[in-house]
Design a protein around this motif. Structure first.
Motif, mmCIF file in Angstrom:
data_model
loop_
_atom_site.group_PDB
_atom_site.id
_atom_site.type_symbol
_atom_site.label_atom_id
_atom_site.label_comp_id
_atom_site.label_asym_id
_atom_site.label_seq_id
_atom_site.Cartn_x
_atom_site.Cartn_y
_atom_site.Cartn_z
ATOM 1 N N UNK A 140 6.930 -69.208 125.378
ATOM 2 C CA UNK A 140 6.903 -69.639 126.639
ATOM 3 C C UNK A 140 8.167 -71.054 126.517
ATOM 4 N N UNK A 141 7.987 -72.228 125.410
ATOM 5 C CA UNK A 141 8.410 -72.664 126.231
ATOM 6 C C UNK A 141 10.252 -72.480 125.858
ATOM 7 N N UNK A 142 10.335 -72.134 123.767
ATOM 8 C CA UNK A 142 11.752 -71.783 123.802
ATOM 9 C C UNK A 142 12.615 -70.791 124.537
ATOM 10 N N UNK A 143 12.129 -69.694 125.525
ATOM 11 C CA UNK A 143 11.931 -68.764 126.710
ATOM 12 C C UNK A 143 12.817 -69.645 127.411
ATOM 13 N N UNK A 144 12.155 -71.052 128.013
ATOM 14 C CA UNK A 144 12.352 -71.360 129.210
ATOM 15 C C UNK A 144 13.861 -72.209 128.587
ATOM 16 N N UNK A 145 13.804 -72.885 127.289
ATOM 17 C CA UNK A 145 15.523 -73.624 127.105
ATOM 18 C C UNK A 145 16.157 -72.662 126.910
ATOM 19 N N UNK A 146 16.513 -71.353 126.998
ATOM 20 C CA UNK A 146 17.099 -69.813 126.419
ATOM 21 C C UNK A 146 17.827 -70.321 127.290
ATOM 22 N N UNK A 147 16.898 -70.017 128.580
ATOM 23 C CA UNK A 147 17.474 -69.719 130.200
ATOM 24 C C UNK A 147 18.381 -70.758 130.459
ATOM 25 N N UNK A 148 17.730 -71.862 130.398
ATOM 26 C CA UNK A 148 18.747 -73.366 130.381
ATOM 27 C C UNK A 148 19.750 -72.723 130.106
ATOM 28 N N UNK A 149 19.905 -72.948 128.779
ATOM 29 C CA UNK A 149 21.566 -72.311 128.067
ATOM 30 C C UNK A 149 22.204 -71.512 128.859
#
Length: 570
Positions: A140-149
């Motif tokens: 979940x954290x990497x997917x959230x970070x990709x969303x932020x990017x």
């Protein structure tokens, strides 16, 4: 896997598991979002007025503190749920095992259950306490970070998103390869464990035959099989680890090169580029941990699958409207029962009036012990019915049926506790005076008097610190204390020395007094005191009558009696 976990745990435990998963997901999202606040911090630090970074820095600190609180709560929820579920699974497993037919417990299954109840359940339940939080965070954290990017720069975000299908594909392919390797390794481990036990148990025979080297070779082959399976399992895991590392590092390098190109072209500021790279670097750690987590989860899933299969084994059905018999006579009505492909009892009919003693005699494998087990409903019959007081035992509540029967086995198992504790299993609420009376009636006084702590002497696991005759006396005392109206005796004196046999027979006589009794015996002098004797062979009654009547008629019983009495006559 979560669905299987919830199925194993049962519906009552579904809510805390779902609540824990939701909390862990929120925590992982909060972690990713907190990293997004690095962008305004870095933008201010690299801007014309670095002092302007104070406000976003405070906000970032608050966000990190909030994430820390959420992580604490989610981890605590995971640990609490894990311990609660562990206790619940043990209770559910124990209740289920207690309801399975006794015939289900083969030697192989007993060994498998012991491993599953120890290491297996702990490994399966560790998913909630130790592995679920890192797994949710790693996905979940990497997917959230990709969303932020994607929000800050859609081009870099798309470049990072392109790695997701590759990561998923590698996890799926390596997971399949490792699952096959794990299954082979489990099979090899089971085989090797069986060979070790076989080798140890067969030492007297092997040494007497001078064949230890040959048998050791078979054990050595099994251990080499374990080694080969472990090597293949490790290689299959290594492929996934290397592939995942390659994809993650390549993606980070591509983001670095693409970001540098955009920065040199003026399409993105240095602060934004640095923030994006920091976010990407933060994604690499949880992504790389997926390989290790995947192996742990596959092992836990394998144990869950075995646990699920065990819990799906159908138990003996309980009656919807249980009936309680008012009498204690016994009857078999056209009973047929088979062990696998072998029919042990075939169209068998027999009745035992209340208060009478029936002795069952016959060669080994005739089905004598099976009849006792059918009365106690250790198995359900294939056709026909077994009745107590005219009531089919399948319509009697199992707990009530067990309260009406005392069963004394040939091979007595005592729990690792004191003599008194083992006697009290017959009736846990009995008074001390009742326990002493039962022990005295079972001829245990002489044994208790010479033990260092009397009735409070520990008997060891399985009663190993007592002799066979002493264990048998404890078993009889337990049955006397239970005071059930039906008594089933299975070869209770077949392997006793004369002193213990005399004491056991005196205890048995007190146990049988006034009760409905069915006894299986090879030592025929016990049979003489029975009201009726049946000679059984291949699941059929060959002869039926009293002891004296059968001797006068001649035939199988008379021959059996003459053979049994020959050593005494000599």
């Amino acid at each position: 896997m979560i669905r299987m976990l919830l199925r194993v745990l049962g519906h009552s435990y579904a809510r805390p598991v779902r609540r824990t998963i939701v909390l862990m997901t929120i925590t992982a999202i909060a972690e990713g979002l907190s990293y997004a606040l690095l962008v305004p911090v870095l933008r201010a630090l690299f801007g014309a007025e670095p002092d302007a970074a104070r406000t976003p820095l405070v906000v970032f600190g608050v966000a990190v503190a909030g994430y820390a609180v959420l992580r604490y709560l989610s981890d605590l929820s995971g640990f609490r749920a894990g311990t609660t579920l562990l206790r619940g699974v043990y209770h559910r497993l124990g209740d289920h095992l207690a309801r399975l037919p006794i015939g289900w417990y083969t030697a192989d299954r007993i060994g498998e259950i012991s491993v599953l109840a120890g290491r297996g359940v702990l490994q399966a339940m560790s998913v909630i306490a130790h592995q679920l939080s890192p797994l949710v965070s790693a996905t979940v954290t990497p997917l959230t970070v990709i969303g932020v990017m994607l929000v800050f720069d859609w081009r870099l975000g798309l470049a990072a998103l392109a790695a997701v299908p590759l990561v998923v594909l590698i996890q799926i392919r390596s997971g399949r390869a490792m699952a096959a390797g794990d299954a082979e390794r489990h099979a090899r481990d089971q085989e090797a464990a069986g060979r070790v036990v076989e080798y140890l148990q067969a030492q007297p025979v092997l040494r007497a035959g001078g064949r230890t080297a040959e048998r050791f070779g078979m054990l050595d082959d099994a251990l080499r099989g374990v080694e080969r399976a472990a090597r293949r399992s490790t290689l299959s895991a290594l492929t996934g680890v290397v592939g995942l590392t390659l994809v993650v590092q390549t993606t980070f390098t591509a983001l670095l090169a693409l970001g540098a190109y955009f920065a040199l072209g003026g399409d993105i500021g240095a602060a934004e580029l640095l923030a994006v790279l920091v976010l990407a670097a933060r994604c690499t750690e949880p992504l790389l941990s997926l390989a290790e987590l995947g192996g742990q989860l596959r092992a836990a899933r394998a144990e869950l699958a075995r646990l699920d299969e065990l819990l799906r084994t159908p138990p003996l059905p309980e009656p919807a409207a249980p009936v309680r018999p008012e009498r204690h006579d016994l009857a078999f009505e056209s009973v047929t029962f088979a062990h696998g492909d072998r029919r042990v009892v075939d169209d068998f009919s027999l009745s035992v009036p209340q208060g009478q003693r029936l002795a069952i005699v016959g060669p080994s494998g005739a089905g004598k012990s099976t009849l006792l087990q059918l009365i106690a409903r250790f198995y359900d019959v294939d056709t026909g019915a077994v009745r107590v007081g005219g009531v089919d035992i399948r319509t009697i509540d199992t707990e009530y049926l067990m309260s009406q029967i005392s069963f004394v086995f040939q091979h007595v198992y005592l729990f690792d506790g004191t003599i008194e504790e083992n006697i009290r299993l017959g009736r846990p609420d009995a008074t001390e005076a009742q326990v002493r009376a039962a022990a005295s009636a079972a001829q245990l006084d002489e044994v208790i008097d010479r033990l260092p702590d009397g009735r409070h002497t520990n008997v060891g696991e399985g009663g190993a610190l007592l002799s066979g005759g002493e264990r048998q006396r404890v078993s009889i005392a337990r049955a006397l204390l239970k005071d059930a109206p039906i008594v089933l005796l299975d070869e209770v004196s077949s392997a006793l020395d004369p002193v213990n046999e005399t004491a056991v027979h005196e205890g048995i006589e007190r146990l049988m007094a006034g009760r409905t009794v069915v006894l299986v015996a090879h030592r025929l002098p016990m049979v003489q005191r029975a009201d009726r004797v049946v000679f059984l062979d291949r699941g059929h009654i060959v002869q039926d009558g009293t002891h004296d009547e059968l001797l006068r008629r001649g035939g199988r019983y008379a021959d059996f009696w003459a053979l049994a009495m020959t050593p005494a006559a000599g």
